[in-house]
Design a protein around this motif. Sequence first.
Motif, PDB file in Angstrom:
ATOM      1  N   LYS A 107       0.836  -1.195   0.000  1.00 46.63           N
ATOM      2  CA  LYS A 107       0.000   0.000   0.000  1.00 46.63           C
ATOM      3  C   LYS A 107       0.880   1.258   0.000  1.00 46.63           C
ATOM      4  O   LYS A 107       1.718   1.442   0.869  1.00 46.63           O
ATOM      5  N   GLY A 108       0.696   2.078  -0.979  1.00 48.07           N
ATOM      6  CA  GLY A 108       1.423   3.347  -1.062  1.00 48.07           C
ATOM      7  C   GLY A 108       2.767   3.261  -1.732  1.00 48.07           C
ATOM      8  O   GLY A 108       3.451   4.281  -1.880  1.00 48.07           O
ATOM      9  N   GLY A 109       3.195   2.066  -2.173  1.00 50.14           N
ATOM     10  CA  GLY A 109       4.493   1.980  -2.820  1.00 50.14           C
ATOM     11  C   GLY A 109       4.913   0.553  -3.109  1.00 50.14           C
ATOM     12  O   GLY A 109       4.081  -0.298  -3.451  1.00 50.14           O
ATOM     13  N   PHE A 110       6.227   0.299  -2.910  1.00 47.36           N
ATOM     14  CA  PHE A 110       6.797  -0.986  -3.287  1.00 47.36           C
ATOM     15  C   PHE A 110       7.831  -1.413  -2.241  1.00 47.36           C
ATOM     16  O   PHE A 110       8.334  -0.603  -1.459  1.00 47.36           O
ATOM     17  N   THR A 111       8.141  -2.728  -2.237  1.00 50.88           N
ATOM     18  CA  THR A 111       9.198  -3.245  -1.369  1.00 50.88           C
ATOM     19  C   THR A 111      10.451  -3.472  -2.195  1.00 50.88           C
ATOM     20  O   THR A 111      10.367  -3.908  -3.356  1.00 50.88           O
ATOM     21  N   VAL A 112      11.592  -3.145  -1.580  1.00 48.04           N
ATOM     22  CA  VAL A 112      12.879  -3.244  -2.267  1.00 48.04           C
ATOM     23  C   VAL A 112      13.815  -4.105  -1.427  1.00 48.04           C
ATOM     24  O   VAL A 112      13.937  -3.925  -0.203  1.00 48.04           O
ATOM     25  N   ASP A 113      14.480  -5.056  -2.072  1.00 46.42           N
ATOM     26  CA  ASP A 113      15.479  -5.899  -1.416  1.00 46.42           C
ATOM     27  C   ASP A 113      16.839  -5.245  -1.579  1.00 46.42           C
ATOM     28  O   ASP A 113      17.354  -5.132  -2.695  1.00 46.42           O
ATOM     29  N   LEU A 114      17.407  -4.799  -0.455  1.00 45.36           N
ATOM     30  CA  LEU A 114      18.728  -4.165  -0.469  1.00 45.36           C
ATOM     31  C   LEU A 114      19.785  -5.161   0.001  1.00 45.36           C
ATOM     32  O   LEU A 114      20.462  -4.974   1.014  1.00 45.36           O
ATOM     33  N   GLY A 115      19.919  -6.267  -0.701  1.00 48.22           N
ATOM     34  CA  GLY A 115      20.910  -7.261  -0.346  1.00 48.22           C
ATOM     35  C   GLY A 115      20.601  -7.981   0.938  1.00 48.22           C
ATOM     36  O   GLY A 115      21.525  -8.372   1.670  1.00 48.22           O
ATOM     37  N   GLY A 116      19.343  -8.179   1.263  1.00 50.15           N
ATOM     38  CA  GLY A 116      18.942  -8.875   2.462  1.00 50.15           C
ATOM     39  C   GLY A 116      18.084  -8.033   3.376  1.00 50.15           C
ATOM     40  O   GLY A 116      17.273  -8.560   4.147  1.00 50.15           O
ATOM     41  N   ALA A 117      18.257  -6.750   3.353  1.00 50.75           N
ATOM     42  CA  ALA A 117      17.435  -5.841   4.149  1.00 50.75           C
ATOM     43  C   ALA A 117      16.275  -5.347   3.290  1.00 50.75           C
ATOM     44  O   ALA A 117      16.469  -4.971   2.130  1.00 50.75           O
ATOM     45  N   MET A 118      15.073  -5.358   3.861  1.00 46.00           N
ATOM     46  CA  MET A 118      13.900  -4.928   3.133  1.00 46.00           C
ATOM     47  C   MET A 118      13.660  -3.435   3.347  1.00 46.00           C
ATOM     48  O   MET A 118      13.743  -2.937   4.484  1.00 46.00           O
ATOM     49  N   ALA A 119      13.366  -2.722   2.272  1.00 45.97           N
ATOM     50  CA  ALA A 119      13.138  -1.282   2.339  1.00 45.97           C
ATOM     51  C   ALA A 119      11.808  -0.943   1.680  1.00 45.97           C
ATOM     52  O   ALA A 119      11.279  -1.718   0.870  1.00 45.97           O
ATOM     53  N   PHE A 120      11.295   0.232   1.983  1.00 45.44           N
ATOM     54  CA  PHE A 120      10.026   0.717   1.421  1.00 45.44           C
ATOM     55  C   PHE A 120      10.325   1.829   0.419  1.00 45.44           C
ATOM     56  O   PHE A 120      11.054   2.784   0.713  1.00 45.44           O
ATOM     57  N   LEU A 121       9.765   1.679  -0.779  1.00 45.99           N
ATOM     58  CA  LEU A 121       9.903   2.679  -1.843  1.00 45.99           C
ATOM     59  C   LEU A 121       8.536   3.325  -2.067  1.00 45.99           C
ATOM     60  O   LEU A 121       7.642   2.716  -2.652  1.00 45.99           O
ATOM     61  N   PRO A 122       8.326   4.581  -1.595  1.00 41.96           N
ATOM     62  CA  PRO A 122       7.033   5.253  -1.823  1.00 41.96           C
ATOM     63  C   PRO A 122       6.752   5.418  -3.315  1.00 41.96           C
ATOM     64  O   PRO A 122       7.684   5.577  -4.124  1.00 41.96           O
TER      65      PRO A 122
END
Length: 572
Positions: A129-144
């Motif tokens: 909701k509101g964006g996308f999930t990004v895999d930063l080499g094992g750590a998950m991040a939120f991309l608005p």
Amino acid sequence: MASATTQTTDHFRGEDFASLLDETLGRDTGFDGSVVRGRVVRLTDDHVIVDVGLKSEGRVALREFAPPGVKPEVQPGDVVELYVERYEDRDGSIVLSREKARREEAWTSLEKAFESNQRVNGTIYGRVKGGFTVDLGGAMAFLPGSQVDIRPVRDVGPLMGVPQPFQILKMDRARGNIVVSRRAVLEETRAEQRSELIQGLTEGMILDGVVKNITDYGAFVDLGGVDGLLHVTDIAWKRINHPSEALQIGQPVRVQVIRFNPDTQRISLGMKQLEADPWENVALKYPPGARFTGRVTNITDYGAFVELEPGVEGLVHVSEMSWTKKNVHPGKIVATSQEVDVMVLDVDSAKRRISLGLKQVQRNPWEQFAEENKVGSTVEGEIRNITEFGLFIGLSADIDGMVHMSDLSWDEAGEEAMKGYEKGQVVKAKVLDVDVEKERISLGIKQLQEDPAADALASIQKGSIVTCIVTAVQTNGIEVKVDEVLSGFIRRAELARDKAEQRPERFAVGERVDAKVISVDRVARKVALTIKGREMEEDKQAINDYGSADSGASLGDILGAAIRRRNTEGEG
């Protein structure tokens, strides 16, 4: 006592059983939460068995060695880093996590990148909701969603699963939150490319770009860090109503810089300028009077545009569309995309204008009628309309002829004659005149018969004395008939030589009078007469025949002598 013992046992089991068990078994918990290196011993269907140098082997879920949907590439003998979740579980095995080890390693690396404001690589792999999930080499991040691109992106599909750089906007290790931006990276890269491109940008330069956005008035083209506007009129030489007819988002295009303003950094682009101008030598290709086949591209209130070839259009003005359909919208004569035959009327190469005619390739119906029906010939048609001044008779599907009310009858007045006709009635008429330029055809019905007054008109002359029959007495004169067919009128002032005798009421209908012809209107079949003129002419003749007023005789004596002489000659 039994109840109390039971409660104590339950409390012991619920709160301190695990810790007491660890003390009993002598468990060393110093490895919990740490990252260790281990060697893969073997693989099972669901786990990887790893030797981490402790008294027992550890196990890791096989799925943690690869992203979802990808086959794990791990083999016995591989050395991997693992996160110790629990030194020993109830089975005596060490519980390890490859994913958490990667995450711990990634977090450490990401914190350094965040502190030094460096970019990090990652992969967009899911929507939230509101964006996308990004895999930063094992750590998950939120991309608005607002940080995906510089402009709103309709389809993010091509960006999914592709490794690309991101900028960390915010991170909180305690909460496990990371917010990244792809837009910040693009803007920074774009600024560098824009500066480099603008420094060497000149008008006339040919560049390659990609269509980024389409509007009603044109398309924005990304030239590699800087956007230029490709106006709809500069896409192609031919008419384009909307840019989407020729372009689509993401399409590579080659363009030429038409105008560049260094102050505002606005760039105007053109595509058609890279092609030959179809208007060159157009005057030689399309001379006036020549006929061509074209396609209707646009219809307006004042005419229709016809494409003669890609990039060359001419206008058929509404006045040049039909010989017979006047004040009709062009859309009722032609349709968009219809192929039509046209004639070139005029060419203005400087203004890029070609005047075309649609009706000129068809036979002029008035010329055709004039050729097929000479003046004096008889035609037949249906009365299509009756007006206050005459009848309109249909001569073909497109043209009418008019019978003026004065040409309906030789004897009746026009208004009276028109009462004998009705709409839809089929009548015959004679062609009196055809004016091709004014598109008029004059007809006559009374001309189908001989004029009963023809002989009288041929014989009567100005100045001659005729015998008339009074048909009507009016205050301003009397109406008379000459030879029973010609209408005449004697004005009050012409009724007698003496003013006292100029009284219309002294005449009676049916009375015969002699009068002199003043004028003859052969078209209207009317004559103007005078009794006064006839009397004066008789007086003049009497003086010439019987004496002169200078001899001392009065005019009465002379006339009396003339009358006596006339009577004597009559007796003799």
